[in-house]
Motif scaffolding. Structure first.
Motif, mmCIF file in Angstrom:
data_model
loop_
_atom_site.group_PDB
_atom_site.id
_atom_site.type_symbol
_atom_site.label_atom_id
_atom_site.label_comp_id
_atom_site.label_asym_id
_atom_site.label_seq_id
_atom_site.Cartn_x
_atom_site.Cartn_y
_atom_site.Cartn_z
ATOM 1 N N GLY A 172 7.600 24.001 31.992
ATOM 2 C CA GLY A 172 8.489 24.603 31.010
ATOM 3 C C GLY A 172 9.880 23.989 30.982
ATOM 4 O O GLY A 172 10.706 24.365 30.143
ATOM 5 N N GLN A 210 12.140 24.705 32.943
ATOM 6 C CA GLN A 210 12.783 26.023 32.898
ATOM 7 C C GLN A 210 13.660 26.302 34.112
ATOM 8 O O GLN A 210 13.195 26.264 35.254
ATOM 9 C CB GLN A 210 11.694 27.089 32.787
ATOM 10 N N PRO A 241 3.657 31.414 29.739
ATOM 11 C CA PRO A 241 5.087 31.149 29.942
ATOM 12 C C PRO A 241 5.633 32.024 31.056
ATOM 13 O O PRO A 241 5.070 33.071 31.376
ATOM 14 C CB PRO A 241 5.712 31.519 28.585
ATOM 15 N N GLN A 244 14.283 29.816 28.874
ATOM 16 C CA GLN A 244 13.138 29.208 28.218
ATOM 17 C C GLN A 244 13.613 28.223 27.147
ATOM 18 O O GLN A 244 14.506 28.532 26.359
ATOM 19 C CB GLN A 244 12.245 30.268 27.569
ATOM 20 N N ARG A 267 7.945 25.421 26.403
ATOM 21 C CA ARG A 267 8.081 26.337 27.549
ATOM 22 C C ARG A 267 6.783 26.480 28.339
ATOM 23 O O ARG A 267 6.781 27.102 29.415
ATOM 24 C CB ARG A 267 8.557 27.709 27.077
#
Length: 322
Positions: free
Chosen positions: A36, A38, A63, A69, A88
């Protein structure tokens, strides 16, 4: 005594996913999952500033509910890609030698990631592009995300996309939080249909029920004020005209499988975005979108959100370049 230095460490988390940990000399740190692309943790000393759901799934292809995100190439459910886009839920790669990166800061703690869409993703979204993401941590604890997207088409095809940094801020109590800087703006109320446009009437945004809005033409800097914590998150943006604001409140929270029933009380999603008008690039053009965040004591006052004063900050000019 040897001087402490910023550090960058690549490790495998206990859940089996790879992550990069950036640490700065003053006790601040961030953790970035390659899955992701992230950011999943942003700590100021021992205090966590980002929210992650108590039921977050760290199991691809789901996710991760929380952190920051990257929503690309679409935001929400509107578009041909999956909800909030595929970025993501994609495994990003570390890029050791990215193209020259203009920067005005002395930040040394950063990681460069690149997204390479899979064949399956390109079937649903047949576009040619390069997507690069730099995640940086300044010595003062500011978290800076900069995305560069280039249209690499060789057949003259335009590249069109939406984008958002969907940021889950950790708050003490959502009913004690307000957002300043969005007053009098037009917004889209997603709960009433994406095309329903309204004008914000309040002096500040407060939370008493479910909220899912996109504020249009937002200023370059806004504040998220947590009264109970006596802390203000300052969010600055560049190249992204809109701001998304979301909290599911109690009923929606109970209906979301990867969110705890009481989690909504301790989270607020706010992020820089391009939603109303997709970004369109000609072949060879590159777009840059940036979000910078800091956490400061709540003596920070709304007068500092005056755009004339905001422009003094070290944030770069919006750019679409050839």
């Amino acid at each position: 005594m040897e001087e402490a230095k910023p550090s960058i460490e690549r490790i495998k988390a206990s859940n089996g996913l790879e992550k990069v940990v950036l640490r700065e000399i003053r006790g601040v740190s961030i953790e970035v999952y390659l899955y992701g692309g992230q950011v999943i943790s942003w700590k100021n000393l021992s205090e966590e500033l980002l929210f992650v759901s108590s039921k977050a799934a760290f199991k691809p292809p789901k996710p991760i509910r929380g952190g920051i995100q990257i929503c690309f190439p679409q935001v929400g459910i509107h578009g041909v890609s999956e909800q909030q886009g595929f970025a993501r839920t994609h495994l990003w790669e570390i890029e050791e030698n990215p193209p020259a990166f203009p920067t005005k800061t002395a930040t040394k703690s950063f990681v460069d990631l690149i997204l390479k869409p899979s064949e399956e993703e390109l079937k649903n979204w047949p576009q040619s592009c390069q997507v690069r993401l730099r995640i940086a941590l300044s010595p003062g604890g500011e978290l800076i995300l900069t995305t560069r997207i280039r249209n690499t088409s060789t057949d003259g095809k335009l590249l069109s996309f939406s984008f958002a940094y969907l940021t889950y801020f950790r708050v003490s109590d959502i009913s004690e939080v307000r957002v300043e800087g969005l007053e009098t703006l037009d917004y889209l109320d997603i709960l009433k249909g994406r095309d329903n446009r309204f004008t914000e009437q309040g002096d500040a945004i407060v939370f008493e029920s479910e909220v899912d809005k996109v504020y249009l033409g937002a200023p370059p800097k806004i504040a998220i004020i947590d009264h109970e914590k006596k802390r203000t998150f300052v969010l600055a943006k560049d190249g992204l005209p809109d701001i998304v604001v979301w909290n599911p409140w109690d009923k929606k929270a109970k209906a979301i499988g990867d969110l705890g029933d009481e989690d909504y009380k301790h989270m607020l999603c706010v992020g820089a975005a391009a939603v109303e008008k997709p970004i369109t690039l000609k072949p060879g053009e590159e777009w840059t979108g940036r979000q910078e965040m800091s956490a400061v004591p709540s003596s920070y006052c709304s007068g500092q959100l005056d755009p004339a004063k905001v422009l003094q900050m070290s944030i770069e000019t919006p750019s679409v370049s050839g």
